[in-house]
Design an enzyme around this catalytic site. Structure first.
Site, mmCIF file in Angstrom:
data_model
loop_
_atom_site.group_PDB
_atom_site.id
_atom_site.type_symbol
_atom_site.label_atom_id
_atom_site.label_comp_id
_atom_site.label_asym_id
_atom_site.label_seq_id
_atom_site.Cartn_x
_atom_site.Cartn_y
_atom_site.Cartn_z
ATOM 1 C CD GLU A 1 4.363 6.475 -9.347
ATOM 2 O OE1 GLU A 1 5.506 6.916 -9.085
ATOM 3 O OE2 GLU A 1 3.905 5.423 -8.862
ATOM 4 C CG ASP B 1 0.222 0.204 -0.913
ATOM 5 O OD1 ASP B 1 0.966 1.083 -0.431
ATOM 6 O OD2 ASP B 1 -0.185 0.241 -2.086
ATOM 7 C CD GLU C 1 -0.737 5.224 -6.928
ATOM 8 O OE1 GLU C 1 0.494 5.419 -6.860
ATOM 9 O OE2 GLU C 1 -1.350 4.441 -6.178
ATOM 10 C CE LYS D 1 -1.268 2.295 -4.545
ATOM 11 N NZ LYS D 1 0.062 2.001 -4.032
ATOM 12 C CE1 TYR E 1 3.275 -0.046 -4.080
ATOM 13 C CE2 TYR E 1 3.936 0.972 -6.137
ATOM 14 C CZ TYR E 1 2.999 0.779 -5.143
ATOM 15 O OH TYR E 1 1.796 1.430 -5.226
ATOM 16 C CE LYS F 1 -0.180 7.088 -3.284
ATOM 17 N NZ LYS F 1 0.080 5.926 -2.400
ATOM 18 C CB SER G 1 -1.577 8.835 -0.416
ATOM 19 O OG SER G 1 -1.599 7.425 -0.281
#
Length: 387
Positions: free
Chosen positions: A216, A62, A214, A174, A387, A256, A325
């Protein structure tokens, strides 16, 4: 004379004057939660279970067009749509991929793309029993009032986007936000991350998409593993508080998380066993067993590190499907093998299958690490990675 008998109410109801009944708070809340996911509840649970199936995990492709361009430039290719299409076609048409991969997270461009022969990428995935997923957030921006931290944008218009993605064939979504340990993290940043994830999750479920949650926790920093554990517990506590506040159906979500590791600049590396111990400690303290799947991100670890750490977490039974993932940890060897040359496509697809199989074995707790190349052992951490 016969005595009248009163009808006993169930624990979930109470008798009111005139014979009416009133549901208790738990029963009313159950009704609200069922309504939150609307008519999609059963489908959401089924989708989540399919993605969290034994021996399988998620291929994350993605990356935004800009980030995909960075990947392509590393092998000397220009960032054009035909080149992005060629690379994604290589990945998504790999025969046998569905044995190890249960879901693929796509960028919006990819969701609507087809192969050079005109076959929709979504259909390529479905033929292999791979669930198509879609990145729905709009990226990170500075968070005013914080300690140089970020928040994730994209709630505006999210419901209509999710509805369109569902029509196109996506079945899960996501949303990635980040927390930085060197920045504190501040209470404001943690709350903003948790609230944004919860609102996104509720909106996604309302439109038929299983939300991947997610937050992170970035590897940046020189902190030890205990610090990461403390921050991770705080973040996930907030996340689940707000997921509950938003009536998100836990059986219809996937997580995630980052693995609990020392900071990338810490003087001592942790063993897979230590990482597994700290990560599972955090999950058991914070994640309800109703959640079907924990799909870890690799976060800049080398391909082998990510697989070894996942394997260590599956050495004993867990309340959830503990899997992967991965993006870079599944694609790095593939890119280097492909080099943008048509004659290398078959070899690159074999490299993808090898990495997918290794992580499938790790999900089952059977990975040994034997025969791995030196390239697969190279770390991919980038400070301040976006990203």
């Amino acid at each position: 004379m016969a005595m009248a008998t009163a009808k006993l109410s169930s624990p979930a109801t109470s008798l009111l004057a005139g014979g009416r009944t009133r549901r208790s708070a738990p029963a009313r809340r159950a009704t609200v939660i069922r309504a939150a996911a609307g008519s999609y509840s059963d489908e959401l649970v089924s989708t989540a279970k399919s993605v969290a199936s034994p021996g399988r995990g998620i291929l994350a492709i993605d990356e935004s067009n800009a980030t995909c361009g960075k990947r392509l430039s590393s092998i000397g290719l220009d960032n054009t749509e035909p080149n992005r299409q060629a690379y994604r076609q290589l990945l998504l048409t790999t025969a046998g991929l569905g044995e190890y991969i249960s879901g693929a997270i796509l960028f919006e461009e990819t969701l609507y793309q087809s192969t050079t022969d005109g076959k929709k990428f979504v259909d390529c995935l479905k033929e292999q029993n791979i669930m198509p997923g879609i990145k729905v957030d709009k990226g990170l921006v500075p968070l005013p009032g914080s300690n140089n931290e970020s928040w994730c944008q994209g709630l505006d218009g999210l419901a209509s986007r999710c509805a369109e993605y569902y029509k196109q064939g996506a079945r899960f979504a996501k949303w990635r936000t980040v927390v930085s340990i060197p920045c504190g993290p501040s209470a404001l940043a943690v709350k903003e991350a948790a609230w944004g994830l919860a609102r996104y999750a509720a909106i996604a479920q309302d439109n038929g998409l299983v939300p991947i949650v997610e937050p992170e926790i970035l590897l940046d920093g020189d902190h030890g593993i205990e610090t990461t554990l403390e921050v991770a517990e705080k973040v996930w506590s907030e996340v689940f508080f707000y997921l509950a506040e938003n009536n998100v159906l836990f059986e219809g979500i996937l997580l995630k998380p980052s693995m609990v590791t020392p900071g990338a600049e810490h003087k001592e590396k942790a063993s897979p066993e230590a990482i597994a111990k700290h990560t599972l400690t955090m999950l058991r303290r914070r994640v309800p067993p109703a959640v079907p799947g924990i799909m870890f991100l690799s976060g800049g670890q080398s391909e082998v590190e990510a697989t070894l750490n996942l394997n260590a977490m599956n050495q004993s039974p867990n309340p959830w499907h503990v899997s992967f993932s991965y993006a870079r940890a599944l694609q790095n060897s593939v890119l280097k093998t492909w080099q943008g040359r048509p004659e290398n496509v078959e070899a690159a697809q074999k490299a993808l299958l090898a990495r997918a199989k290794a992580n499938s074995l790790a999900q089952l707790g059977r990975y040994t690490g034997e025969g791995e190349s030196d390239e697969a052992k190279k770390g991919m951490f980038q400070k301040g990675y976006t990203y």
